[in-house]
Design a protein around this motif. Structure first.
Motif, PDB file in Angstrom:
ATOM      1  N   UNK A  33      15.376   7.029 -12.421  1.00 30.29           N
ATOM      2  CA  UNK A  33      14.882   7.700 -13.613  1.00 30.29           C
ATOM      3  C   UNK A  33      14.637   6.665 -14.708  1.00 30.29           C
ATOM      4  N   UNK A  34      13.799   7.025 -15.654  1.00 29.84           N
ATOM      5  CA  UNK A  34      13.585   6.188 -16.810  1.00 29.84           C
ATOM      6  C   UNK A  34      12.950   4.856 -16.498  1.00 29.84           C
ATOM      7  N   UNK A  35      13.456   3.808 -17.189  1.00 27.89           N
ATOM      8  CA  UNK A  35      12.890   2.473 -17.021  1.00 27.89           C
ATOM      9  C   UNK A  35      13.133   1.939 -15.616  1.00 27.89           C
ATOM     10  N   UNK A  36      14.206   2.363 -15.006  1.00 28.76           N
ATOM     11  CA  UNK A  36      14.468   1.913 -13.623  1.00 28.76           C
ATOM     12  C   UNK A  36      13.401   2.411 -12.676  1.00 28.76           C
ATOM     13  N   UNK A  37      12.988   3.631 -12.861  1.00 25.87           N
ATOM     14  CA  UNK A  37      11.923   4.168 -12.002  1.00 25.87           C
ATOM     15  C   UNK A  37      10.618   3.430 -12.247  1.00 25.87           C
ATOM     16  N   UNK A  38      10.297   3.174 -13.513  1.00 27.20           N
ATOM     17  CA  UNK A  38       9.044   2.484 -13.815  1.00 27.20           C
ATOM     18  C   UNK A  38       9.015   1.077 -13.228  1.00 27.20           C
ATOM     19  N   UNK A  39      10.106   0.353 -13.374  1.00 26.83           N
ATOM     20  CA  UNK A  39      10.126  -1.023 -12.870  1.00 26.83           C
ATOM     21  C   UNK A  39      10.124  -1.059 -11.340  1.00 26.83           C
ATOM     22  N   UNK A  40      10.769  -0.110 -10.701  1.00 27.50           N
ATOM     23  CA  UNK A  40      10.791  -0.103  -9.226  1.00 27.50           C
ATOM     24  C   UNK A  40       9.449   0.311  -8.649  1.00 27.50           C
ATOM     25  N   UNK A  41       8.804   1.291  -9.256  1.00 31.55           N
ATOM     26  CA  UNK A  41       7.506   1.730  -8.746  1.00 31.55           C
ATOM     27  C   UNK A  41       6.418   0.694  -9.016  1.00 31.55           C
ATOM     28  N   UNK A  42       6.562  -0.076 -10.059  1.00 32.32           N
ATOM     29  CA  UNK A  42       5.554  -1.069 -10.397  1.00 32.32           C
ATOM     30  C   UNK A  42       5.391  -2.114  -9.302  1.00 32.32           C
ATOM     31  N   UNK A  43       6.414  -2.298  -8.473  1.00 33.33           N
ATOM     32  CA  UNK A  43       6.338  -3.280  -7.386  1.00 33.33           C
ATOM     33  C   UNK A  43       5.390  -2.832  -6.284  1.00 33.33           C
ATOM     34  N   UNK A  44       5.038  -1.546  -6.240  1.00 36.27           N
ATOM     35  CA  UNK A  44       4.144  -1.032  -5.190  1.00 36.27           C
ATOM     36  C   UNK A  44       2.727  -0.744  -5.713  1.00 36.27           C
ATOM     37  N   UNK A  45       2.496  -1.013  -6.970  1.00 40.19           N
ATOM     38  CA  UNK A  45       1.196  -0.717  -7.580  1.00 40.19           C
ATOM     39  C   UNK A  45       0.459  -1.999  -7.916  1.00 40.19           C
ATOM     40  N   UNK A  75       0.848  -1.190   0.000  1.00 33.23           N
ATOM     41  CA  UNK A  75       0.000   0.000   0.000  1.00 33.23           C
ATOM     42  C   UNK A  75       0.886   1.243   0.000  1.00 33.23           C
ATOM     43  N   UNK A  76       0.252   2.399   0.256  1.00 32.50           N
ATOM     44  CA  UNK A  76       0.991   3.652   0.335  1.00 32.50           C
ATOM     45  C   UNK A  76       1.997   3.625   1.479  1.00 32.50           C
ATOM     46  N   UNK A  77       1.720   2.823   2.501  1.00 33.97           N
ATOM     47  CA  UNK A  77       2.638   2.732   3.635  1.00 33.97           C
ATOM     48  C   UNK A  77       3.988   2.170   3.210  1.00 33.97           C
ATOM     49  N   UNK A  78       4.025   1.169   2.377  1.00 40.59           N
ATOM     50  CA  UNK A  78       5.271   0.564   1.913  1.00 40.59           C
ATOM     51  C   UNK A  78       5.990   1.497   0.938  1.00 40.59           C
ATOM     52  N   UNK A  79       5.236   2.248   0.162  1.00 37.00           N
ATOM     53  CA  UNK A  79       5.867   3.179  -0.754  1.00 37.00           C
ATOM     54  C   UNK A  79       6.575   4.295  -0.006  1.00 37.00           C
TER      55      UNK A  79
END
Length: 479
Positions: A299-311, A284-288
């Protein structure tokens, strides 16, 4: 008069001499008349019967317009006529002939019109004019019995003719034109079609405007200039805030394909994570927030792949979900700075962010989302308590200096049950005076159970209503 002459009390005066002479002449004439024997009266010869066209028995005034010069004596005084015997004294004397009126029906009845002149085979020469331009000399007929000689006296204008059909006359010009054949007019030559210059660009445009659905889809596919935040708000619970947030994200994501996220910012255990997306994990938002600093540096693809783990993701992949924390004590960590950092991170990875706000207008996270929002969406149902709470919230935002956000807001009315709703029209009319637009979405049985929301399970009418509502939200930012 008392022996006086005037009757005013003066003494009588002797009669003047002229009166005595007058009396003497009067009495003398009377005496002479009595002595002279009366002559027998002469019998007057009977007057002949008067007929039309004959001269009158009495003398008539001289007519200066009489064309007969033999009888025209002029204006000088006539010499005295010789004395006639008594028997010829009352003999009718001839008088000048009275001019004949050609329009008199009695004259036309006595005199038959002359036969018309023969029509010439070819038009003859133009008739001579009588000194005036364009006026031909009229032929002699019973309209002008005889040509009048030139006279020095002015001619009086003719009297207006009576409304009677004049007899046939001969018009050489008109009859010659009637005999001549009529030439057909040449056919109009069509104008040449305009030709486009060399190298001109031709654009094909539809003559009729596209349908409402096509227009809504076109609006949702346009560029937005920058990431946009849509805040769904109403302090009253049970007004379909969560449902509206999920369906708006699903509708926009189904058209755009990617870049749409739904965020549950409810500080009191929101249910958006349970109703939207697949529960592949429990983050949830708590883990983010625990890993926020490290993720912000990517930045870039690294940011997208890392954030995808919390969504979490929708079953069709049209939108993403950032679920809220179920623990109510976690709301204390959502201060103004933290909410802004999360909002900035999501704007780096998504184009449209739909935020489900809570019910506490005094909370810091609620106020921060309102100040970060580009579009306010007021969710309500056709009930008095829900409409009253929405009106009160608009007043609070207006007093807080967010009048522009209120003026550009969109009111979304969800029908909670099938059939006619008596207060729906009144609410739509009221909120149309306070917000930019009002959208109404119908009741759908697939949303009745309150479980997971699947966009593909909606009725066609519900999908069309949500397409129009979503395009109304995005339209101010579409380029």
């Amino acid at each position: 008069m008392d022996g006086t002459e005037t009757g005013w009390g003066r003494p009588a005066e002797p009669a003047p001499r002229w009166r005595a002479l007058l009396d003497r002449a009067r009495h003398g004439a009377r005496a002479a008349a009595e002595e002279t024997p009366a002559e027998p009266e002469r019998e007057m010869p009977p007057a002949p019967p008067q007929q039309f066209g004959q001269p009158l028995p009495s003398r008539r005034p001289y007519n200066p317009l009489d064309p007969r010069p033999a009888q025209q004596p002029g204006y000088e005084q006539r010499p005295p006529e010789p004395q006639r015997p008594p028997e010829q004294q009352f003999e009718p004397r001839p008088m000048p002939q009275r001019p004949i009126n050609p329009l008199d029906p009695r004259h036309q009845a006595r005199q038959a019109p002359p036969p018309p002149a023969p029509i010439p085979a070819h038009p003859g020469p133009q008739p001579e004019t009588n000194g005036r331009r364009g006026v031909p000399e009229q032929p002699h007929s019973f309209f002008s019995p005889a040509p009048a000689p030139a006279r020095s006296t002015p001619v009086a204008p003719p009297a207006p003719p009576a409304p009677l059909a004049p007899p046939q006359r001969d018009y050489p010009q008109i009859r010659a034109s009637a005999v001549a054949p009529v030439r057909p007019s040449p056919a109009p030559v069509p104008a040449p079609a305009p030709t486009s210059p060399a190298g001109a660009r031709i654009e094909w445009r539809q003559t009729e405007p596209a349908g409402e659905m096509d227009r809504a889809v076109a609006v949702l596919r346009r560029k937005l200039g920058k990431p946009r935040v849509l805040a769904f708000a109403n302090p009253k619970g049970g007004v379909h805030k969560t449902t509206a947030t999920v369906l708006a994200a699903a509708t926009i994501g189904s058209v755009r394909g990617r870049g749409v996220l739904a965020w549950d910012d409810n500080e009191l255990r929101g249910t958006l994570g349970l109703r939207a997306g697949s529960a592949r994990h429990a983050r949830t938002i708590k883990h983010l927030l625990a890993d926020l600093m490290s993720i912000e540096n990517l930045h870039g693809d690294g940011l997208l792949s890392e954030l995808d783990a919390y969504l979490r993701h929708a079953s069709d992949g049209s939108y993403d979900v950032l679920a809220g924390e179920e623990n109510p004590r976690f709301a204390q960590r959502l201060d103004q700075g933290t909410v802004r950092r999360v909002m900035d991170l999501l704007r780096r990875t998504h184009d449209v962010i739909c935020v489900d706000t809570g019910n506490n207008v005094e909370s810091v996270n609620w106020q921060t989302v309102m100040r970060q929002a580009d579009q306010l969406v007021i969710t309500t149902v056709p009930r008095e308590d829900a409409a009253f709470t929405a009106d009160w919230m608009l007043d609070v935002l207006d007093e807080s200096g967010m009048g522009d956000l209120v003026a550009n807001a969109v009111t979304l009315i969800s029908c909670p049950s099938p059939g006619p709703l008596p207060m729906l029209a009144d609410f739509a009319k009221h909120f149309a005076t306070r917000t930019r637009g009002v959208a109404v979405v119908p009741y759908d049985p697939s949303l009745e159970v309150g479980s997971s929301i699947e966009y593909q399970d909606l009725q066609p009418e519900t999908k069309q209503a949500w397409l129009k509502a979503a395009s109304m939200m995005i339209e101010p930012f579409a380029e």
